[in-house]
Write an enzyme that holds these catalytic residues in place. Structure first.
Site, PDB file in Angstrom:
ATOM      1  N   PHE A 201      68.206 -54.214 -83.736  1.00  0.00           N
ATOM      2  CA  PHE A 201      67.096 -54.007 -84.658  1.00  0.00           C
ATOM      3  C   PHE A 201      65.987 -53.186 -83.999  1.00  0.00           C
ATOM      4  O   PHE A 201      65.557 -53.505 -82.884  1.00  0.00           O
ATOM      5  CB  PHE A 201      66.463 -55.351 -85.066  1.00  0.00           C
ATOM      6  CG  PHE A 201      67.318 -56.224 -85.930  1.00  0.00           C
ATOM      7  CD1 PHE A 201      67.274 -56.118 -87.314  1.00  0.00           C
ATOM      8  CD2 PHE A 201      68.148 -57.178 -85.370  1.00  0.00           C
ATOM      9  CE1 PHE A 201      68.044 -56.949 -88.125  1.00  0.00           C
ATOM     10  CE2 PHE A 201      68.919 -58.019 -86.172  1.00  0.00           C
ATOM     11  CZ  PHE A 201      68.875 -57.899 -87.542  1.00  0.00           C
ATOM     12  N   ASP A 202      65.516 -52.183 -84.706  1.00  0.00           N
ATOM     13  CA  ASP A 202      64.245 -51.570 -84.374  1.00  0.00           C
ATOM     14  C   ASP A 202      63.194 -52.656 -84.632  1.00  0.00           C
ATOM     15  O   ASP A 202      63.467 -53.640 -85.329  1.00  0.00           O
ATOM     16  CB  ASP A 202      64.028 -50.354 -85.287  1.00  0.00           C
ATOM     17  CG  ASP A 202      62.631 -49.786 -85.203  1.00  0.00           C
ATOM     18  OD1 ASP A 202      62.136 -49.580 -84.081  1.00  0.00           O
ATOM     19  OD2 ASP A 202      62.020 -49.567 -86.268  1.00  0.00           O
ATOM     20  N   LEU A 203      61.985 -52.486 -84.104  1.00  0.00           N
ATOM     21  CA  LEU A 203      60.945 -53.499 -84.319  1.00  0.00           C
ATOM     22  C   LEU A 203      59.940 -53.067 -85.389  1.00  0.00           C
ATOM     23  O   LEU A 203      59.869 -53.655 -86.468  1.00  0.00           O
ATOM     24  CB  LEU A 203      60.223 -53.798 -82.998  1.00  0.00           C
ATOM     25  CG  LEU A 203      59.105 -54.849 -83.059  1.00  0.00           C
ATOM     26  CD1 LEU A 203      59.610 -56.184 -83.583  1.00  0.00           C
ATOM     27  CD2 LEU A 203      58.477 -55.016 -81.677  1.00  0.00           C
ATOM     28  N   ASP A 204      59.172 -52.024 -85.103  1.00  0.00           N
ATOM     29  CA  ASP A 204      58.124 -51.577 -86.030  1.00  0.00           C
ATOM     30  C   ASP A 204      58.715 -51.006 -87.311  1.00  0.00           C
ATOM     31  O   ASP A 204      59.515 -50.068 -87.279  1.00  0.00           O
ATOM     32  CB  ASP A 204      57.251 -50.499 -85.365  1.00  0.00           C
ATOM     33  CG  ASP A 204      56.433 -51.050 -84.210  1.00  0.00           C
ATOM     34  OD1 ASP A 204      56.188 -52.262 -84.182  1.00  0.00           O
ATOM     35  OD2 ASP A 204      56.025 -50.250 -83.341  1.00  0.00           O
TER      36      ASP A 204
END
Length: 217
Positions: free
Chosen positions: A8-11
């Site tokens: 997963f990317d965060l932002d």
């Protein structure tokens, strides 16, 4: 092939960091005498590496971009970090994925130390087996490098068992560079056109749709 590892990317993917990031950018730009009234005009900074953004959007030299990052962190490390919200139902999805035996990993261009603090703040860190981010010296900011580091540290080498999730083209392009399938999410800051043209294998509109898809892969 069943997807065992979900990155997963965060932002813009796990959390909505709009207020914290844009206020931090505004703070940095103000140090250069640039005034910004509408924070929405700075949403383009959400996703790409900061140095690239300051250089691309404000024509900063590399030297000034690095100074801007230092100013950005002055605000972000104490305030912006927490001006952030988790997308609705995201934790429920993480619980379902863990119960399904998936290994969850964060792959973000944000410095690892900040990513860890954010996930701890929202009590989400416990769901992730590894958090891969950039370094504070502005190395390992490209998404492909962040992903590669995560796979190396977790000793994952079967690319067909991995899927990358993100809201911007950088997430999709980084995954494609490593022959990894990807999912673009529309609840973040990238458009359907951006995610489609960058080659996302799947595009979902929200967390509910993302959860349903991941539990079938």
């Amino acid at each position: 092939m069943i997807k065992k590892y979900i990155l997963f990317d965060l932002d813009g993917t796990v959390t909505d960091p709009m207020i914290g990031i844009t206020k931090s950018v505004r703070y940095a730009l103000n140090k250069f005498g640039i005034e910004v009234e509408d924070l929405n005009t700075l949403c383009k900074f959400i996703g790409p590496p900061l140095k690239d953004s300051f250089m691309n959007f404000y024509n900063f030299t590399e030297e000034d971009a690095l100074k801007a990052i230092a100013y950005y962190r002055e605000y972000f490390s104490t305030n912006g970090l927490y001006e952030n919200t988790v997308y609705e139902n995201f934790e429920d999805m993480l619980i379902a994925l863990k119960n399904d035996g998936k290994s969850l990993i964060i792959a973000t261009s944000k410095p690892t130390v900040f990513a860890e603090k954010i996930l701890e703040h929202f009590n989400l860190k416990k769901y992730f087996d590894f958090i891969s981010g950039s370094n504070l010296d502005n190395t390992r900011t490209k998404k492909a490098d962040v992903i590669s580091y995560a796979l190396e540290q977790q000793m994952i080498n079967n690319m067909s068992e991995i899927i990358m999730i993100g809201d911007r083209e950088h997430d999709i392009i980084g995954a494609k560079a490593l022959n990894i399938e990807s999912i673009g999410v529309l609840h973040g800051y990238g458009s359907y056109e951006e995610l489609s043209s960058s080659g996302a294998d799947y595009i979902v509109k929200d967390v509910s749709e993302l959860k349903s898809l991941l539990l079938t892969l």
